[in-house]
Design an enzyme around this catalytic site. Sequence first.
Site, PDB file in Angstrom:
ATOM      1  N   ARG A  67      30.149 -48.050 -75.300  1.00 11.65           N
ATOM      2  CA  ARG A  67      28.855 -48.697 -75.043  1.00 11.65           C
ATOM      3  C   ARG A  67      28.960 -50.219 -75.071  1.00 11.65           C
ATOM      4  NH1 ARG A  67      23.713 -49.780 -78.061  1.00 11.65           N
ATOM      5  NH2 ARG A  67      21.981 -49.164 -76.710  1.00 11.65           N
ATOM      6  N   ILE A 102      19.313 -51.848 -72.330  1.00 13.58           N
ATOM      7  CA  ILE A 102      20.136 -50.650 -72.472  1.00 13.58           C
ATOM      8  C   ILE A 102      19.461 -49.808 -73.551  1.00 13.58           C
ATOM      9  CG2 ILE A 102      21.692 -51.809 -74.104  1.00 13.58           C
ATOM     10  CD1 ILE A 102      23.933 -50.001 -73.106  1.00 13.58           C
ATOM     11  N   SER A 103      19.243 -48.539 -73.258  1.00 18.60           N
ATOM     12  CA  SER A 103      18.437 -47.701 -74.150  1.00 18.60           C
ATOM     13  C   SER A 103      19.126 -47.441 -75.489  1.00 18.60           C
ATOM     14  CB  SER A 103      18.128 -46.358 -73.482  1.00 18.60           C
ATOM     15  OG  SER A 103      17.297 -46.526 -72.365  1.00 18.60           O
ATOM     16  N   GLN A 104      18.329 -47.145 -76.480  1.00 22.65           N
ATOM     17  CA  GLN A 104      18.793 -46.703 -77.790  1.00 22.65           C
ATOM     18  C   GLN A 104      19.750 -45.511 -77.599  1.00 22.65           C
ATOM     19  OE1 GLN A 104      15.592 -44.884 -79.846  1.00 22.65           O
ATOM     20  NE2 GLN A 104      16.588 -44.846 -81.840  1.00 22.65           N
ATOM     21  N   PRO A 105      20.886 -45.478 -78.303  1.00 17.22           N
ATOM     22  CA  PRO A 105      21.847 -44.383 -78.120  1.00 17.22           C
ATOM     23  C   PRO A 105      21.237 -42.990 -78.275  1.00 17.22           C
ATOM     24  CG  PRO A 105      22.858 -46.140 -79.382  1.00 17.22           C
ATOM     25  CD  PRO A 105      21.416 -46.509 -79.222  1.00 17.22           C
TER      26      PRO A 105
END
Length: 227
Positions: free
Chosen positions: A40, A66-69
Amino acid sequence: MPEVQEDYYREARQVMVETQIERRGVLDPRVLAAMAKVPRHRFIPRPLREQAYSDYPLPIGEEQTISQPYIVALMTEALELAGPEKVLELGTGSGYQAAVLGELAAEVFTIERIPALAQAAEQVLASLGYTNVHVIVADGTLGWAGQAPFDAILVTAGSPQVPPPILDQLAMGGRLVIPVGDRYTQTLTRVRRTPEGLKHEYLGGCRFVKLIGRHGWQADTGEGAEY
C-alpha cells in the site's frame, strides 16, 4: 537501507491485516492474502508513507483519497471473487484497490476520470508487475461497454444512485458493490443479477468522495444526475 525498510512495511501490512481487517470480520483467506501482499505504501505520496498501514484514508492529490484498508478489504470480499472473473472498477484513484483486485481476478479494467491520477496509478501498477490491470481515462459512470459484461463491478466513490449503464454491464450472476447516498454519507450496497432479477443487499454505512460523471454527481453543480 531498502531491505530493512521493506521488512518494516511487510510487518506493518501483516499487523494491518490481523488487527484492522481480520479482527473486524473479513475472513476470506484470498482477500487477506492479497491485503498482506500488496504494498500500500507504494500507492501513497512519499511524505505520507509512514502512515500507509494506519486505520484511516489518506490524501493522494486532486482532492481524492486512498480508502481505509478495512474498507478496501470489506468491499473486495463482498465481490466474492474466485479467480477467473473479469472485473470493472470505477474510480482508480491511487491504483491500490485495482492492485488488490488484480491479485484475485483474471482481468481488471479500472476507470479514472482524472488523467494525472490515472497516469500515476498506471506507473505504479506497471512497476509492480500487474499486467492484468488496465487503466482507462474516461467517465466511469458510463462503464466500459467494449469489455462488458463483467462478472464483478466495484465503485470506489459515492453515487446518488446506481448508474444505469453499470447495471447493464453486469453479467448474469455478477456482483456490483457501490456506495449509494448523499454527498456526505452513503450505504455500501451489493447488487446481484439473478434469473429472478436484481437483488440488493445493504452492507453498512460509509463515506466516500463523490462519483463524478454523467450518471453520478455533476462536477460543476454538485447535484446528482436526473433520470
